[in-house]
Design an enzyme around this catalytic site. Structure first.
Site, mmCIF file in Angstrom:
data_model
loop_
_atom_site.group_PDB
_atom_site.id
_atom_site.type_symbol
_atom_site.label_atom_id
_atom_site.label_comp_id
_atom_site.label_asym_id
_atom_site.label_seq_id
_atom_site.Cartn_x
_atom_site.Cartn_y
_atom_site.Cartn_z
ATOM 1 N N HIS A 1 37.786 36.636 30.106
ATOM 2 C CA HIS A 1 37.289 37.634 29.127
ATOM 3 C C HIS A 1 37.556 39.020 29.722
ATOM 4 C CE1 HIS A 1 35.015 39.282 25.917
ATOM 5 N NE2 HIS A 1 33.782 38.918 26.235
ATOM 6 N N HIS B 1 45.193 34.970 22.995
ATOM 7 C CA HIS B 1 43.884 35.354 22.466
ATOM 8 C C HIS B 1 43.419 34.268 21.509
ATOM 9 C CE1 HIS B 1 40.717 37.793 20.697
ATOM 10 N NE2 HIS B 1 40.837 38.541 21.777
ATOM 11 N N ASP C 1 44.058 43.538 27.522
ATOM 12 C CA ASP C 1 43.955 43.650 28.976
ATOM 13 C C ASP C 1 45.305 43.781 29.667
ATOM 14 O OD1 ASP C 1 41.177 43.509 29.162
ATOM 15 O OD2 ASP C 1 41.237 41.353 28.823
HETATM 16 N N1 CMC Z 1 49.402 31.952 29.808
HETATM 17 C C1 CMC Z 1 49.994 30.757 29.656
HETATM 18 N N2 CMC Z 1 49.624 29.832 28.754
HETATM 19 C C2 CMC Z 1 48.603 30.153 27.956
HETATM 20 C C3 CMC Z 1 47.938 31.390 28.033
HETATM 21 C C4 CMC Z 1 48.382 32.302 29.003
HETATM 22 N N3 CMC Z 1 47.790 33.489 29.137
HETATM 23 N N4 CMC Z 1 46.947 31.427 27.118
HETATM 24 C C5 CMC Z 1 46.993 30.255 26.474
HETATM 25 N N5 CMC Z 1 47.989 29.485 26.976
HETATM 26 C C6 CMC Z 1 48.394 28.158 26.504
HETATM 27 C C7 CMC Z 1 47.364 27.100 26.878
HETATM 28 O O1 CMC Z 1 47.650 26.521 28.142
HETATM 29 C C8 CMC Z 1 47.509 26.141 25.724
HETATM 30 O O2 CMC Z 1 48.692 25.392 25.930
HETATM 31 P P1 CMC Z 1 48.790 23.840 25.438
HETATM 32 O O3 CMC Z 1 48.734 23.926 23.936
HETATM 33 O O4 CMC Z 1 50.090 23.366 25.971
HETATM 34 O O5 CMC Z 1 47.608 23.140 26.027
HETATM 35 C C9 CMC Z 1 47.783 27.028 24.517
HETATM 36 O O6 CMC Z 1 48.394 28.212 25.062
HETATM 37 C C10 CMC Z 1 46.534 27.419 23.733
HETATM 38 O O7 CMC Z 1 45.631 28.074 24.632
HETATM 39 P P2 CMC Z 1 44.074 27.866 24.638
HETATM 40 O O8 CMC Z 1 43.598 27.934 26.059
HETATM 41 O O9 CMC Z 1 43.705 26.651 23.835
HETATM 42 O O10 CMC Z 1 43.595 29.143 23.828
HETATM 43 P P3 CMC Z 1 42.116 29.717 23.779
HETATM 44 O O11 CMC Z 1 41.980 30.336 22.459
HETATM 45 O O12 CMC Z 1 41.124 28.694 24.164
HETATM 46 O O13 CMC Z 1 42.123 30.815 24.944
HETATM 47 C C11 CMC Z 1 42.358 32.825 26.111
HETATM 48 C C12 CMC Z 1 42.267 32.166 24.732
HETATM 49 C C13 CMC Z 1 42.335 34.347 25.919
HETATM 50 C C14 CMC Z 1 41.134 32.446 26.952
HETATM 51 C C15 CMC Z 1 43.667 32.377 26.799
HETATM 52 O O14 CMC Z 1 44.776 32.776 26.027
HETATM 53 C C16 CMC Z 1 43.779 32.917 28.216
HETATM 54 O O15 CMC Z 1 43.248 32.311 29.142
HETATM 55 N N6 CMC Z 1 44.500 34.083 28.406
HETATM 56 C C17 CMC Z 1 44.573 34.706 29.708
HETATM 57 C C18 CMC Z 1 43.295 35.462 30.002
HETATM 58 C C19 CMC Z 1 43.205 36.742 29.211
HETATM 59 O O16 CMC Z 1 44.150 37.509 29.129
HETATM 60 N N7 CMC Z 1 42.010 36.996 28.648
HETATM 61 C C20 CMC Z 1 41.726 38.229 27.910
HETATM 62 C C21 CMC Z 1 41.486 37.979 26.462
HETATM 63 S S1 CMC Z 1 41.536 39.489 25.479
HETATM 64 C C22 CMC Z 1 40.195 40.419 25.978
HETATM 65 C C23 CMC Z 1 38.900 39.738 25.859
HETATM 66 O O17 CMC Z 1 38.547 39.216 24.812
HETATM 67 O O18 CMC Z 1 38.173 39.754 26.859
#
Ligand code: CMC
Length: 447
Positions: A284, A325, A381
């Site tokens: 986050h 996201h 971010d």
């Molecule tokens: N790098 C590589 N792969 C990713 C990433 C990433 N940053 N984000 C998601 N994926 C992949 C994930 O492994 C999954 O792949 P598969 O379908 O093969 O299993 C797919 O994309 C879907 O991801 P998810 O984890 O199910 O998506 P989510 O909605 O649960 O997570 C998230 C959203 C923001 C937590 C995630 O994208 C992430 O961890 N990003 C990196 C951390 C980040 O930048 N966070 C800041 C968010 S914006 C500001 C805020 O709200 O705080």
């Protein structure tokens, strides 16, 4: 919900169908149900009457991580993740970033309307005159280790404010509520700056009421021996815009924490402290800190392809921080504004050498099927940390800056929750998969 088989419910059912409904047939019993559809949702409680016998608890929806569950009705922030749209109270984020300032946006988010000039002056005056913290808060902060993470200090000291303002418990009194709103928005920059000064072993700097909200924060952070601290207007404006971009983002993890903890009716300091805790996590608000660490680890542009390969081959373990996201499946509009602002900041501070690595990462990722197929785009971010770093903020202050901007959103969501007659103490259900009843075995009898 009406059960369609009940003859007495025919008229009611017709009315529901006319308004929009979902027909559910339970194949376990053959019974048919009409669930009203309102604003694109069905009520999970309507599922409760779907059961196989009279003593059946009834059907629940199962939604780990709230992937598809609306927990409230809100009028604060609108996001269209597919189209990359973000609006506060109907106003597009780009227009607010262009023409407004953080305190005006905070007023908008909290009250629902842009302030008139007298309303704005009164609001700014209130915030400006609540920026000081009790001297005992300073003493409390002195007790932290020299290397304490500022987010740990912030979450603790915001919680500690609860003990200084016992009247904050009067959460159903609008006047008492607004008093705490002034205090929280006014004091969070002071606490944030004190946390930084503490880590540097520098004396804490008192607020200067002659400066703007953001200008004052910069002087509390960076003032040294000078009689009058000169705030650089470009950096002041850039940070103010960053606060605007972070002010609210509907039901994200920290806002859900604010609402969830607030739903048991503690004072807002306690709920805001929980929200800061939720924001701290690397998935986050802690992501901006992680982006910088990632860019530093990559080290140079030519190592970007190898890093992207590592992300793709890690099976989800290595993330491209600052990408992806839960809601945006398109370029995060906040990231776009920051990227456009970067040049103006770098003109003052000098170009951040990590920017080239970030641009190369974005270029390669946006051409790569792994990222495009999953709709992973830069989020807020990805570029914010580069700006913060150029402005001389240390990396562990990045999530603290996020918390300063987000305070207005948390408070608006908290107030909305308290005034929403449908809300109760947040208490999700679970599906129990553990052991069935067992007899206790005394320790000596256990094998
Ligand atoms: N790098 C590589 N792969 C990713 C990433 C990433 N940053 N984000 C998601 N994926 C992949 C994930 O492994 C999954 O792949 P598969 O379908 O093969 O299993 C797919 O994309 C879907 O991801 P998810 O984890 O199910 O998506 P989510 O909605 O649960 O997570 C998230 C959203 C923001 C937590 C995630 O994208 C992430 O961890 N990003 C990196 C951390 C980040 O930048 N966070 C800041 C968010 S914006 C500001 C805020 O709200 O705080």
């Amino acid at each position: 919900m009406t059960q369609a088989t009940a003859p007495s419910g025919v008229a009611a059912e017709q009315a529901i169908v006319a308004k929009g409904s979902l027909t559910v047939i339970d194949n376990r019993t053959g019974k048919r149900y009409e669930l009203p559809v309102e604003q694109g949702t069905v009520r999970a409680m309507d599922l409760r009457q779907i059961g196989v016998s009279a003593d059946d608890f009834g059907l629940m929806s199962y939604d780990p991580a709230f992937m598809n569950t609306a927990s409230c009705k809100s009028r604060i922030t609108f996001i269209d993740g597919e189209r990359g749209i973000l609006r506060y109270r109907g106003y597009p984020i780009e227009e607010l970033a262009e023409g407004s300032n953080y305190l005006e946006v905070a007023y908008l988010i909290l009250s629902g309307e842009l302030p008139t000039k007298p309303q704005y002056d009164e609001w700014v005056d209130q915030i400006t005159h609540h920026t000081m913290v009790h001297e005992n808060v300073k003493d409390l902060m002195m007790g932290f280790r020299y290397d304490a993470h500022p987010m740990g200090m912030l979450t603790s000291t915001v919680a500690a404010l609860s003990t200084f303002y016992p009247e904050a418990k009067e959460i159903h009194d609008p006047l008492a509520r607004h008093q705490q709103i002034y205090r929280l928005i006014a004091k969070i920059p002071t606490l944030a700056a004190y946390a930084y000064r503490h880590s540097k072993g520098l004396p804490y700097v008192y607020p200067d009421n002659e400066l703007s909200y953001t200008g004052n924060f910069l002087q509390m952070m960076f003032r040294m021996g000078e009689l009058e601290y000169e705030v650089n207007p470009t950096l002041e404006r850039a940070l103010d815009v960053l606060f605007i971009l972070h002010a609210d983002h509907e039901q994200n993890c920290s806002t859900s924490a604010m609402r969830g903890v607030g739903s048991s009716h503690p004072d807002p300091y306690i709920a805001a402290s929980a929200a800061i805790g939720a924001l701290y996590g690397p998935l986050h608000g802690g992501a901006n800190e992680q982006v910088l660490r990632m860019l530093r680890d990559i080290g140079s542009r030519d190592r970007v392809p190898a890093f992207v390969k590592e992300v793709k081959e890690s099976g989800g373990e290595v993330k491209l921080m600052g990408f992806g996201h839960r809601v945006y499946k398109n370029y995060d509009p906040r990231a776009k504004v920051i990227k456009e602002m970067a040049d103006r900041v770098f003109e003052v501070t000098g170009r951040n050498p990590l920017l080239d690595i970030a641009l190369e990462l974005e270029r390669i990722a946006l051409q790569d099927e792994y990222f495009t197929k999953r709709k992973l785009y830069p989020n807020v971010d990805f570029y914010s940390g580069l700006m913060y770093q150029a402005m001389s903020f240390p990396v562990d202050m990045f999530p603290v800056l996020f918390a300063i901007g987000r305070m207005s959103g948390w408070l608006a969501q908290w107030e909305e929750m308290l005034q929403d007659k449908e809300q109760k103490i947040a208490r999700p259900r679970q599906t129990y998969l553990g052991e069935d009843r067992r007899d206790f075995v005394p320790m000596n009898d256990r094998s």
